[in-house]
Design an enzyme around this catalytic site. Sequence first.
Site, PDB file in Angstrom:
ATOM      1  N   CYS A  88       1.510  -0.781   0.167  1.00 32.79           N
ATOM      2  CA  CYS A  88       0.644  -0.374   0.119  1.00 32.79           C
ATOM      3  C   CYS A  88       1.083   1.250  -0.042  1.00 32.79           C
ATOM      4  CB  CYS A  88      -1.041   0.446   1.275  1.00 32.79           C
ATOM      5  SG  CYS A  88      -1.531  -1.537   1.104  1.00 32.79           S
ATOM      6  N   HIS A 349      -9.214   2.646  -3.047  1.00 30.79           N
ATOM      7  CA  HIS A 349      -8.280   2.034  -2.443  1.00 30.79           C
ATOM      8  C   HIS A 349      -7.169   1.175  -2.801  1.00 30.79           C
ATOM      9  CE1 HIS A 349      -4.638   1.153  -0.620  1.00 30.79           C
ATOM     10  NE2 HIS A 349      -5.046   0.418   0.816  1.00 30.79           N
ATOM     11  N   CYS A 378      -0.199   2.686   6.285  1.00 31.55           N
ATOM     12  CA  CYS A 378      -0.225   1.585   6.538  1.00 31.55           C
ATOM     13  C   CYS A 378       0.348   1.075   5.915  1.00 31.55           C
ATOM     14  CB  CYS A 378      -1.232   0.886   8.044  1.00 31.55           C
ATOM     15  SG  CYS A 378      -2.536   0.787   7.013  1.00 31.55           S
TER      16      CYS A 378
END
Length: 393
Positions: A88, A349, A378
Amino acid sequence: MTRVVLAAAYRTPIGVFGGAFKDVPAYDLGATLIEHIIKETGLNPSEINEVIIGNVLQAGQGQNPARIAAMKGGLPETVPAFTVNKVCGSGLKSIQLAYQSIVTGENDIVLAGGMENMSQSPMLVNNSRFGFKMGHQSMVDSMVYDGLTDVFNQYHMGITAENLVEQYGISREEQDTFAVNSQQKAVRAQQNGEFDSEIVPVSIPQRKGEPIVVTKDEGVRENVSVEKLSRLRPAFKKDGTVTAGNASGINDGAAMMLVMSEDKAKELNIEPLAVLDGFGSHGVDPAIMGIAPVDAVEKALKRSKKELSDIDVFELNEAFAAQSLAVDRELKLPPEKVNVKGGAIALGHPIGASGARVLVTLLHQLNDEVETGLTSLCIGGGQAIAAVVSKYK
């Protein structure tokens, strides 16, 4: 030390899983932005020293998706490119690598960002290279395993959020309320045209008729309420509280920007949006990966010689409402300054792109009253990355 600036920061709309971008490879989304940035700035493509793009789900795309995006975006073959996978954090890590290459004097201009098409991630048949003697075989979902599974504990990222729920005593109602607030902020921003300056429309050719032009994020929902979200079943644990409604989505999109030395920007008359002040990265127990931004943020602030109170606006990736709430509690963030246009729960996302996406959204909020911003994400596997930027003066 060389001042590193950011300019021409843009993103595509974010598509939902199986939505408008299901037939558009990640490198085409990236190429759309590269082409736009070159056209908008009037930059000679050959002046770009390097292209660095985050991309997590690379299987089946071909060698080095960043190189594909660069050449399809109109850059000459002489401009090198490489692809980054820090899950991510990939998009923001790419920008950090660009920053480092400029500080060391290796580069003057780098195109950096992230891209992802989770809808196109393939199914895998492991151990099939040399055939099967007998019996049933199964497929592995590369999106779930390579993008959303904690390999150390062999469970979904959603369980790491459930672990934080237990550790911090976060209720289901708190999570659902957080998710509704994210959606409401995104709806308001979308209706007011607040994303227009950062989004580059994507044209999708059709077999017949005119192309479809995607201009808005697909995941923003107007009629979301705590009551409606409360009806959803737990997604990852029988007696859990993390649901599809209070977690980020599975999405497709890209985000990109120019990372330059201040001297080169002046030479080429390119107006910077911001100065990169500093980065921070940190690792924690993978089982509670969502709390890692706390220390990453503190490191980024220290390296930027700033205090948390100096920050005017925060763009923190909303992997899960529970994860975001845990970080907010630890850092004691002022809610009115955090994700003021909504976050990943509403917007989406696309994992390899999100690090660049949150920074793009942040950069377009900087003005004379909002001068300093911080962004963080994160990262699956127990990590986080953060960056601090200031309006260019």
